[in-house]
Scaffold this motif. Structure first.
Motif, PDB file in Angstrom:
ATOM      1  N   UNK A 102       0.962  -1.123  -0.197  1.00  0.00           N
ATOM      2  CA  UNK A 102      -0.007   0.255   0.001  1.00  0.00           C
ATOM      3  C   UNK A 102       0.912   1.744   0.477  1.00  0.00           C
ATOM      4  N   UNK A 103       2.594   1.001   0.363  1.00  0.00           N
ATOM      5  CA  UNK A 103       2.848   2.172   0.120  1.00  0.00           C
ATOM      6  C   UNK A 103       3.112   2.938   1.316  1.00  0.00           C
ATOM      7  N   UNK A 104       2.705   2.371   2.498  1.00  0.00           N
ATOM      8  CA  UNK A 104       2.734   2.618   3.880  1.00  0.00           C
ATOM      9  C   UNK A 104       3.990   3.052   4.171  1.00  0.00           C
ATOM     10  N   UNK A 105       4.330   4.687   5.125  1.00  0.00           N
ATOM     11  CA  UNK A 105       5.816   4.406   5.142  1.00  0.00           C
ATOM     12  C   UNK A 105       5.545   5.453   6.502  1.00  0.00           C
ATOM     13  N   UNK A 106       5.848   4.391   7.609  1.00  0.00           N
ATOM     14  CA  UNK A 106       6.108   4.894   8.459  1.00  0.00           C
ATOM     15  C   UNK A 106       7.010   4.648   9.641  1.00  0.00           C
ATOM     16  N   UNK A 107       7.764   5.800  10.535  1.00  0.00           N
ATOM     17  CA  UNK A 107       8.699   5.816  11.566  1.00  0.00           C
ATOM     18  C   UNK A 107       7.622   4.805  12.668  1.00  0.00           C
ATOM     19  N   UNK A 108       8.915   3.913  13.538  1.00  0.00           N
ATOM     20  CA  UNK A 108       8.154   3.623  14.263  1.00  0.00           C
ATOM     21  C   UNK A 108       8.266   4.490  15.630  1.00  0.00           C
ATOM     22  N   UNK A 109       8.196   3.890  16.965  1.00  0.00           N
ATOM     23  CA  UNK A 109       8.036   5.242  17.414  1.00  0.00           C
ATOM     24  C   UNK A 109       9.552   5.433  18.445  1.00  0.00           C
ATOM     25  N   UNK A 110       9.684   6.333  18.654  1.00  0.00           N
ATOM     26  CA  UNK A 110      10.580   5.820  20.724  1.00  0.00           C
ATOM     27  C   UNK A 110      10.727   5.000  21.217  1.00  0.00           C
ATOM     28  N   UNK A 111       9.589   4.591  22.023  1.00  0.00           N
ATOM     29  CA  UNK A 111       8.883   3.614  22.427  1.00  0.00           C
ATOM     30  C   UNK A 111       9.111   2.417  21.918  1.00  0.00           C
ATOM     31  N   UNK A 112       9.241   2.341  20.449  1.00  0.00           N
ATOM     32  CA  UNK A 112       9.302   1.344  20.292  1.00  0.00           C
ATOM     33  C   UNK A 112      11.043   0.320  20.397  1.00  0.00           C
ATOM     34  N   UNK A 113      11.628   1.315  20.369  1.00  0.00           N
ATOM     35  CA  UNK A 113      12.904   1.004  20.461  1.00  0.00           C
ATOM     36  C   UNK A 113      13.454   0.969  21.828  1.00  0.00           C
ATOM     37  N   UNK A 114      12.716   1.366  22.693  1.00  0.00           N
ATOM     38  CA  UNK A 114      13.452   1.307  24.156  1.00  0.00           C
ATOM     39  C   UNK A 114      12.001   0.519  25.151  1.00  0.00           C
ATOM     40  N   UNK A 115      10.860  -0.481  24.446  1.00  0.00           N
ATOM     41  CA  UNK A 115      10.168  -0.402  25.377  1.00  0.00           C
ATOM     42  C   UNK A 115      10.083  -0.572  26.870  1.00  0.00           C
ATOM     43  N   UNK A 116      11.217  -2.321  26.845  1.00  0.00           N
ATOM     44  CA  UNK A 116      11.633  -2.401  27.731  1.00  0.00           C
ATOM     45  C   UNK A 116      11.912  -1.568  29.207  1.00  0.00           C
ATOM     46  N   UNK A 117      13.291  -0.600  29.040  1.00  0.00           N
ATOM     47  CA  UNK A 117      13.460   0.199  30.259  1.00  0.00           C
ATOM     48  C   UNK A 117      11.972   1.254  30.209  1.00  0.00           C
ATOM     49  N   UNK A 118      11.048   1.538  29.173  1.00  0.00           N
ATOM     50  CA  UNK A 118      10.295   2.457  29.236  1.00  0.00           C
ATOM     51  C   UNK A 118       8.741   2.271  30.171  1.00  0.00           C
ATOM     52  N   UNK A 119       8.697   0.318  29.593  1.00  0.00           N
ATOM     53  CA  UNK A 119       7.773   0.347  30.650  1.00  0.00           C
ATOM     54  C   UNK A 119       8.051   0.289  31.857  1.00  0.00           C
ATOM     55  N   UNK A 120       9.802   0.054  32.393  1.00  0.00           N
ATOM     56  CA  UNK A 120      10.149  -0.251  33.812  1.00  0.00           C
ATOM     57  C   UNK A 120       9.989   0.308  34.110  1.00  0.00           C
ATOM     58  N   UNK A 121      10.216   1.804  33.351  1.00  0.00           N
ATOM     59  CA  UNK A 121      10.455   3.146  33.895  1.00  0.00           C
ATOM     60  C   UNK A 121       8.882   3.553  34.522  1.00  0.00           C
ATOM     61  N   UNK A 122       7.505   3.270  33.615  1.00  0.00           N
ATOM     62  CA  UNK A 122       6.486   4.453  34.252  1.00  0.00           C
ATOM     63  C   UNK A 122       5.020   2.928  34.618  1.00  0.00           C
ATOM     64  N   UNK A 123       5.344   1.992  34.279  1.00  0.00           N
ATOM     65  CA  UNK A 123       4.186   0.920  35.231  1.00  0.00           C
ATOM     66  C   UNK A 123       5.521  -0.141  36.175  1.00  0.00           C
ATOM     67  N   UNK A 124       6.635  -0.603  35.215  1.00  0.00           N
ATOM     68  CA  UNK A 124       6.799  -0.984  36.826  1.00  0.00           C
ATOM     69  C   UNK A 124       7.010  -2.830  35.870  1.00  0.00           C
TER      70      UNK A 124
END
Lengths: 572, 200
Positions: A102-124
């Motif tokens: 379809x030509x969809x051309x998305x950038x991933x989010x900063x969160x996608x690259x650091x999911x473990x760190x971000x989840x631990x930080x925000x929720x544990x």
């Protein structure tokens, strides 16, 4: 006996979305590049048709002979016998799947690259999905940003910035990571239906925006703009307005005279020496065997075939398959929880929508409020979410095959009257949920099912995922809210079952700093075979809640760029 | 704005050029009637079947008039040849079930009786029809392809299927006006394969 060809600097296996981009920086840098592609060139005048039976029912573009013969087998747990469940969802051609996507051309989010760190930080840590083998990526969004930017301009992506160097603009996606430049083209044009859906989203306090696409919204690079004819999905662009690599980066690379393409060439093995370095690739063309020596090899076939070629390419240094001495090839594989995993919402409206024409998801409007970590997950029991797209392009057989929402039987005069009135009043929304790698999902070789060369096909094992299922169901509820705010008189939500074979698959040669758990290093080169680069979704550690192609292409450019800059240490 | 206009013009021109590119053989060879898979008796059962799935009525032509059975007959002799045996034996099983349930061949039943037979196949209670539900769904699916697919394949006669669901036809380039919600575009009754390919 294989014929030895003249050595080249770099052999690129597969000239699709990934390899078709990587050849451009390599050829521009003056390296001598051999592009080896199983398919051939397609001719827009001859091969692309505004025909649903041709494109969608029969997959005449997408299901070539090679991928039919190599279709993986599938099972949902390791104690089952895997079965063939249909042809491989990919295709072989110069340009590969970028021809019919379809030509969809998305950038991933900063969160996608650091999911473990971000989840631990925000929720544990307790919020991390059970049984997952998730790791943070070895690079950040900021590391990839310059390559996203390059590819958006070189391939040609249309869209509207939502975060320009930190400045938010609600005309674009305010949830995206900061970008340094505006898109090179504005989004594809809007329609009444899309404006109707945008107004409904705004009434809920959400921020709708037009989806980013590798399609010319205005004439660019000597090619015209989108014709909105409504046969973009699984079809090639008759106007060459879709920036498939066969129309964009590959012709540019050919202009340098440093790229030579061998089409209809099926790579069977990547060859390595006793020191663990790759020496080239072996392929079959017109029933003859060739060996293409190369100082470096970039493997850019699809996830299934990247993994298969590594597992098949055994040698003294790699008795379990190339770059697999840590047993990681095929691990951390996962499919995207999208429509191919049974995620979706259908709606019936009381008026004609006239969404027949258009450009599928690329003439679409997206809501990102309920994706990634854009909302608070406290108490929800899952991480991630889904992006939600409403779009144009509806084909007549698909419209007539619509469910009747319990309002009419599925045949007879009552059915006929119902589809006469409502065939053009039903739509679907496309949802893509953040998906992660798990212990119970992997690729290996099927010992029983083989291709005509006698090589085993890939076996996909993909078990249930509670986190993704909950995220998808949550997003489906939000989508129902959106459709109802827009005046839908009936809404039907799917019961997501999980991915099977898919055009969105990830992992298998994951990228990470730890060689015990990753095949590729932070630059995309194999930890165990330093002159072997890996391109494609197979290096991803998370999927994001959006289509993978632009990230695949940005990574491919970055891997090629690293090879050029480190030529002596990698290939010397 | 000037750029946009020019682009649309270029697009249209490219499209007109593209539309004339039908295979040379199709232009020079006299039209050959396509090969067919079914006997006259088999075709009659199939027609009676799809006629009840989508009957001719006050709304206009039904599946048979739209060429759905024609599509299936032609495709079973071509692209769908691998399915011919399953479809033929399924049709025979439908006829046998009609005999056992109503004492007459399927084509000789009243509309209500035919509907009873089809309902029993759809819900699987016609156990003498092998894989009854699967067979029903497959015939229905092929009927949809034959009614609503491009006429190039032998169905959708006179574009009656597209008219029925009010699909305005495959255009090669579409203007903003043609994507408006308030007014549907005028039907463009043409096969994507060119005028010469509009039906058999």
């Amino acid at each position: 006996m294989a014929t030895n060809l003249k050595p080249v600097d770099v052999a690129v296996v597969g000239l699709g979305a990934a390899g078709g981009v990587a050849v451009l920086p390599l050829a521009r840098a003056g390296l001598n590049v051999a592009g080896i592609e199983a398919g051939t060139w397609m001719d827009p005048a001859k091969d692309f048709h505004a025909d649903e039976i041709y494109n969608n029912v029969r997959g005449m573009i997408t299901t070539g002979n090679k991928i039919r013969r190599e279709a993986p087998t599938f099972r949902t747990s390791s104690d089952q016998k895997a079965q063939r469940v249909g042809p491989s969802p990919m295709m072989n051609a110069v340009g590969g799947t970028s021809i019919h996507y379809h030509g969809q051309s998305w950038r991933l989010k900063p969160w996608d690259f650091k999911t473990i760190s971000e989840v631990k930080k925000r929720y544990g840590a307790s919020y991390l999905p059970k049984g997952s083998t998730l790791e943070d990526w070895p690079l950040s969004y900021d590391d990839l940003e310059p390559f996203y930017d390059t590819v958006e301009h070189e391939v040609g992506v249309c869209g509207k910035a939502g975060n320009l160097k930190g400045l938010l603009d609600p005309a674009g996606n305010v949830y995206e990571g900061p970008r340094q430049r505006e898109y090179p083209m504005p989004p594809l044009r809007t329609t009444d239906y899309l404006e109707h859906m945008k107004a409904a989203a705004r009434s809920l306090g959400w921020k709708p925006f037009h989806s980013p696409a590798a399609i010319n919204s205005v004439p660019r690079h000597g090619r015209g703009s989108c014709g909105y004819h409504g046969y973009c999905d699984r079809g090639g662009c008759h106007l060459r307005a879709k920036n498939s690599t066969c129309f964009s980066t590959i012709p540019e690379a050919l202009k340098t005279k440093n790229l030579t393409i061998s089409d209809r060439a099926q790579v069977t093995r990547v060859v390595s020496d006793n020191h663990g370095r790759v020496t080239g690739v072996q392929y079959i063309r017109d029933d003859r065997e060739y060996f293409q020596p190369a100082k470096a090899v970039l493997l850019g076939s699809y996830t299934y075939e990247n993994v298969r070629l590594l597992l098949l390419s055994k040698s003294k240094a790699f008795s379990n398959g190339l770059a697999n001495n840590h047993g990681q090839v095929g691990r951390h594989y996962f499919g995207h929880w999208d429509a191919q995993a049974g995620v979706g919402v259908n709606a019936l409206f009381p008026m004609d929508l006239n969404v027949w024409y258009g450009a599928i998801l690329s003439q679409g409007v997206v809501i990102d409020e309920w994706a990634d970590d854009s909302f608070d997950h406290a108490g929800l029991g899952f991480i991630g979410g889904a992006s939600m797209t409403v779009n144009t392009e509806r084909h007549p057989i698909a419209a007539a095959a619509t469910e009747t929402f319990g309002h009419a039987p599925m045949w007879g005069s009552k059915w006929k009257a119902w589809i006469h009135e409502n065939g053009g009043r039903t739509v679907s929304a496309y949802l893509q949920a953040n998906s992660f790698p798990y212990e119970n999902t992997y690729l290996d070789l099927d010992s029983e099912v083989k291709d005509p060369l006698g090589d085993p096909v890939i076996r996909v094992t993909s078990g249930p995922k509670e986190n993704e299922r909950l995220a998808a169901i949550y997003a489906q509820d939000k989508m129902e809210e959106w459709f109802k705010a827009a005046g839908a008189t009936a809404v039907k939500k799917a019961n997501p079952g999980g991915p099977r074979l898919s055009t969105h698959t990830y992992g298998g040669t994951r990228m990470g700093d730890n060689p015990e758990t990753n095949v590729a290093d932070r630059w995309g080169f194999a930890h165990e075979a330093p002159n072997l680069g890996l391109l494609g979704g197979s290096v991803f550690g998370t999927s994001g809640a959006r289509n993978p192609t632009l990230t695949i292409q940005a990574l491919a450019w970055r891997t090629a760029d690293h090879l050029i800059k480190s030529w002596k240490s990698i290939a010397g | 704005m000037a750029d946009e206009k020019q682009s649309l013009e270029m697009t249209r021109r490219a499209v007109i050029a593209g539309a004339t590119l039908v295979p040379v053989a199709a232009l020079t060879a006299p039209a050959q009637p396509p090969e067919r898979a079914l006997t006259a008796a088999e075709k009659q059962i199939l027609e009676a079947f799809v006629d009840r799935l989508c009957p001719k009525d006050e709304l206009g032509p039904g599946a048979v008039e739209c060429g759905a059975a024609n599509y299936i007959d032609i495709q079973l002799a071509g692209y769908l040849a691998a399915e011919k045996e399953a479809i033929v034996s399924g049709l025979a099983a439908v006829d046998a079930y009609a005999h056992s349930a109503h004492g007459r061949p399927f084509t000789g039943l009243s509309a209500d009786q035919k509907d009873d037979v089809l309902a029993a196949i759809e819900n699987g209670s016609a156990t003498t029809v092998p894989n009854a539900r699967g067979f029903f769904n497959r015939v229905r699916r092929l009927m949809l392809e034959g009614m609503f697919g491009d006429p190039h394949y032998g169905g959708n006669s006179n574009f009656a299927g597209w008219d029925l669901i009010r699909y305005p036809g495959p255009r090669q380039a579409v203007s903003p006006e043609e994507q408006k919600m308030s007014t549907l575009p005028k039907p463009y009754r043409r096969s994507a394969w060119g005028a010469e390919h509009s039906g058999h």
